[in-house]
Design a protein around this motif. Sequence first.
Motif, PDB file in Angstrom:
ATOM      1  N   PHE A 105      15.632  17.349 -22.566  1.00 25.42           N
ATOM      2  CA  PHE A 105      16.750  16.663 -22.641  1.00 25.42           C
ATOM      3  C   PHE A 105      17.522  16.482 -21.429  1.00 25.42           C
ATOM      4  O   PHE A 105      17.994  15.420 -21.059  1.00 25.42           O
ATOM      5  CB  PHE A 105      17.884  16.891 -23.825  1.00 25.42           C
ATOM      6  N   ASP A 106      17.238  17.397 -20.566  1.00 23.61           N
ATOM      7  CA  ASP A 106      18.001  17.350 -19.138  1.00 23.61           C
ATOM      8  C   ASP A 106      17.421  16.417 -18.302  1.00 23.61           C
ATOM      9  O   ASP A 106      18.090  15.708 -17.592  1.00 23.61           O
ATOM     10  CB  ASP A 106      17.854  18.667 -18.459  1.00 23.61           C
ATOM     11  N   ASP A 107      16.084  16.314 -18.267  1.00 26.92           N
ATOM     12  CA  ASP A 107      15.336  15.052 -17.752  1.00 26.92           C
ATOM     13  C   ASP A 107      15.627  13.716 -18.389  1.00 26.92           C
ATOM     14  O   ASP A 107      15.979  12.620 -17.605  1.00 26.92           O
ATOM     15  CB  ASP A 107      13.792  15.401 -17.597  1.00 26.92           C
ATOM     16  N   VAL A 108      15.810  13.674 -19.573  1.00 28.05           N
ATOM     17  CA  VAL A 108      16.237  12.536 -20.162  1.00 28.05           C
ATOM     18  C   VAL A 108      17.468  12.018 -19.861  1.00 28.05           C
ATOM     19  O   VAL A 108      17.753  10.898 -19.474  1.00 28.05           O
ATOM     20  CB  VAL A 108      16.045  12.624 -21.944  1.00 28.05           C
ATOM     21  N   ARG A 109      18.657  12.791 -19.855  1.00 28.92           N
ATOM     22  CA  ARG A 109      19.999  12.555 -19.614  1.00 28.92           C
ATOM     23  C   ARG A 109      20.185  12.314 -18.210  1.00 28.92           C
ATOM     24  O   ARG A 109      20.692  11.239 -17.723  1.00 28.92           O
ATOM     25  CB  ARG A 109      20.819  14.078 -19.719  1.00 28.92           C
ATOM     26  N   LYS A 110      19.417  12.804 -17.082  1.00 24.65           N
ATOM     27  CA  LYS A 110      19.322  12.563 -15.637  1.00 24.65           C
ATOM     28  C   LYS A 110      19.020  11.092 -15.667  1.00 24.65           C
ATOM     29  O   LYS A 110      19.484  10.407 -15.087  1.00 24.65           O
ATOM     30  CB  LYS A 110      18.695  13.505 -14.862  1.00 24.65           C
ATOM     31  N   SER A 111      17.741  10.800 -16.291  1.00 26.87           N
ATOM     32  CA  SER A 111      17.101   9.460 -16.137  1.00 26.87           C
ATOM     33  C   SER A 111      18.133   8.307 -16.706  1.00 26.87           C
ATOM     34  O   SER A 111      18.252   7.535 -16.123  1.00 26.87           O
ATOM     35  CB  SER A 111      15.828   9.533 -17.000  1.00 26.87           C
ATOM     36  N   ILE A 112      18.674   8.719 -17.622  1.00 26.56           N
ATOM     37  CA  ILE A 112      19.675   7.568 -18.262  1.00 26.56           C
ATOM     38  C   ILE A 112      20.879   7.417 -17.433  1.00 26.56           C
ATOM     39  O   ILE A 112      21.161   6.284 -17.406  1.00 26.56           O
ATOM     40  CB  ILE A 112      20.193   8.052 -19.885  1.00 26.56           C
ATOM     41  N   ILE A 113      21.577   8.336 -16.981  1.00 24.70           N
ATOM     42  CA  ILE A 113      22.538   8.159 -16.060  1.00 24.70           C
ATOM     43  C   ILE A 113      22.006   7.554 -14.757  1.00 24.70           C
ATOM     44  O   ILE A 113      22.957   6.691 -14.531  1.00 24.70           O
ATOM     45  CB  ILE A 113      23.050   9.713 -15.847  1.00 24.70           C
ATOM     46  N   ASP A 114      20.941   7.765 -14.259  1.00 21.82           N
ATOM     47  CA  ASP A 114      20.537   7.286 -13.066  1.00 21.82           C
ATOM     48  C   ASP A 114      20.290   5.779 -13.310  1.00 21.82           C
ATOM     49  O   ASP A 114      20.579   4.803 -12.583  1.00 21.82           O
ATOM     50  CB  ASP A 114      19.499   7.875 -12.541  1.00 21.82           C
ATOM     51  N   ARG A 115      19.565   5.408 -14.454  1.00 25.00           N
ATOM     52  CA  ARG A 115      19.174   4.024 -14.597  1.00 25.00           C
ATOM     53  C   ARG A 115      20.486   3.078 -15.029  1.00 25.00           C
ATOM     54  O   ARG A 115      20.445   2.046 -14.817  1.00 25.00           O
ATOM     55  CB  ARG A 115      18.238   3.971 -15.717  1.00 25.00           C
TER      56      ARG A 115
ATOM     57  N   LEU B 239      29.056   4.847 -12.329  1.00 27.29           N
ATOM     58  CA  LEU B 239      29.765   4.754 -13.273  1.00 27.29           C
ATOM     59  C   LEU B 239      30.087   5.762 -14.269  1.00 27.29           C
ATOM     60  O   LEU B 239      30.859   6.379 -14.430  1.00 27.29           O
ATOM     61  CB  LEU B 239      29.904   3.112 -14.287  1.00 27.29           C
ATOM     62  N   ILE B 240      28.757   6.252 -14.735  1.00 20.59           N
ATOM     63  CA  ILE B 240      28.620   7.409 -15.534  1.00 20.59           C
ATOM     64  C   ILE B 240      28.540   8.652 -14.852  1.00 20.59           C
ATOM     65  O   ILE B 240      27.677   8.858 -14.239  1.00 20.59           O
ATOM     66  CB  ILE B 240      27.411   7.119 -16.436  1.00 20.59           C
ATOM     67  N   LYS B 241      29.528   9.732 -15.260  1.00 20.48           N
ATOM     68  CA  LYS B 241      29.594  10.935 -14.613  1.00 20.48           C
ATOM     69  C   LYS B 241      28.749  11.963 -15.284  1.00 20.48           C
ATOM     70  O   LYS B 241      27.923  12.639 -14.701  1.00 20.48           O
ATOM     71  CB  LYS B 241      30.996  11.292 -14.515  1.00 20.48           C
ATOM     72  N   ASP B 242      28.823  12.022 -16.665  1.00 24.81           N
ATOM     73  CA  ASP B 242      28.113  12.894 -17.285  1.00 24.81           C
ATOM     74  C   ASP B 242      27.777  12.455 -18.744  1.00 24.81           C
ATOM     75  O   ASP B 242      28.515  11.454 -19.247  1.00 24.81           O
ATOM     76  CB  ASP B 242      28.922  14.244 -17.786  1.00 24.81           C
ATOM     77  N   LEU B 243      26.480  12.961 -19.470  1.00 24.25           N
ATOM     78  CA  LEU B 243      26.217  12.560 -20.956  1.00 24.25           C
ATOM     79  C   LEU B 243      25.985  13.775 -21.619  1.00 24.25           C
ATOM     80  O   LEU B 243      25.283  14.559 -21.163  1.00 24.25           O
ATOM     81  CB  LEU B 243      25.026  11.733 -20.519  1.00 24.25           C
ATOM     82  N   LEU B 244      26.598  13.841 -22.830  1.00 22.27           N
ATOM     83  CA  LEU B 244      26.596  15.021 -23.631  1.00 22.27           C
ATOM     84  C   LEU B 244      25.919  14.433 -25.006  1.00 22.27           C
ATOM     85  O   LEU B 244      26.442  13.484 -25.527  1.00 22.27           O
ATOM     86  CB  LEU B 244      27.999  15.572 -23.851  1.00 22.27           C
ATOM     87  N   VAL B 245      25.446  15.369 -25.550  1.00 24.90           N
ATOM     88  CA  VAL B 245      24.718  15.293 -26.953  1.00 24.90           C
ATOM     89  C   VAL B 245      25.688  15.567 -27.977  1.00 24.90           C
ATOM     90  O   VAL B 245      26.500  16.750 -27.947  1.00 24.90           O
ATOM     91  CB  VAL B 245      23.605  16.266 -27.393  1.00 24.90           C
TER      92      VAL B 245
END
Length: 157
Positions: free
Chosen positions: A110-120, A129-135
């Motif tokens: 999920f760390d890779d998925v989270r970073k990819s979602i934030i970047d894209r 715009l997005i600083k962080d993404l939490l489950v």
Amino acid sequence: MIRTAIIGLWICGVALGSLYFAVWQNSATAAVAPQIGDAALDDGKTDVFSVPVIIDNTVHGYVVTQLAYTLDKSVKASVNVPVSYFINDEIFNQFYGHYSDVIDVQKVKFDDVRKSIIDRVNQRFAQPLIKDLLVEQFNYITTSEIRNQNTKGLERP
């Protein structure tokens, strides 16, 4: 009778005094505590949604997810569309595109998925715009579990 009135006044005085002290104590600590970074961030949640897991042209289950996110307030003010739409789109693309054949959810990093979602998602805007993404929620539900839930465990003829 007078004794009861005096006791009632004494109780009211103690209650008002403790209320005054509590308000005074909270205002003193709120004035002293610095609010660094709180003014610059905003937060929100995505809707709960599911992504199908398809193996050999058959739906084997669904990844059900809900995420929370923090946003830069200054950039959010310039965006007219809800940000959760972009996050939902990117999550769907990630799981349907890359993990659509993964039944074992533990294999998802999920760390890779989270970073990819934030970047894209941030690529879609002029400024990040997005600083962080939490489950908030992340589950895998098989089609048999859904079927059993819908039929209340009854066997179908």
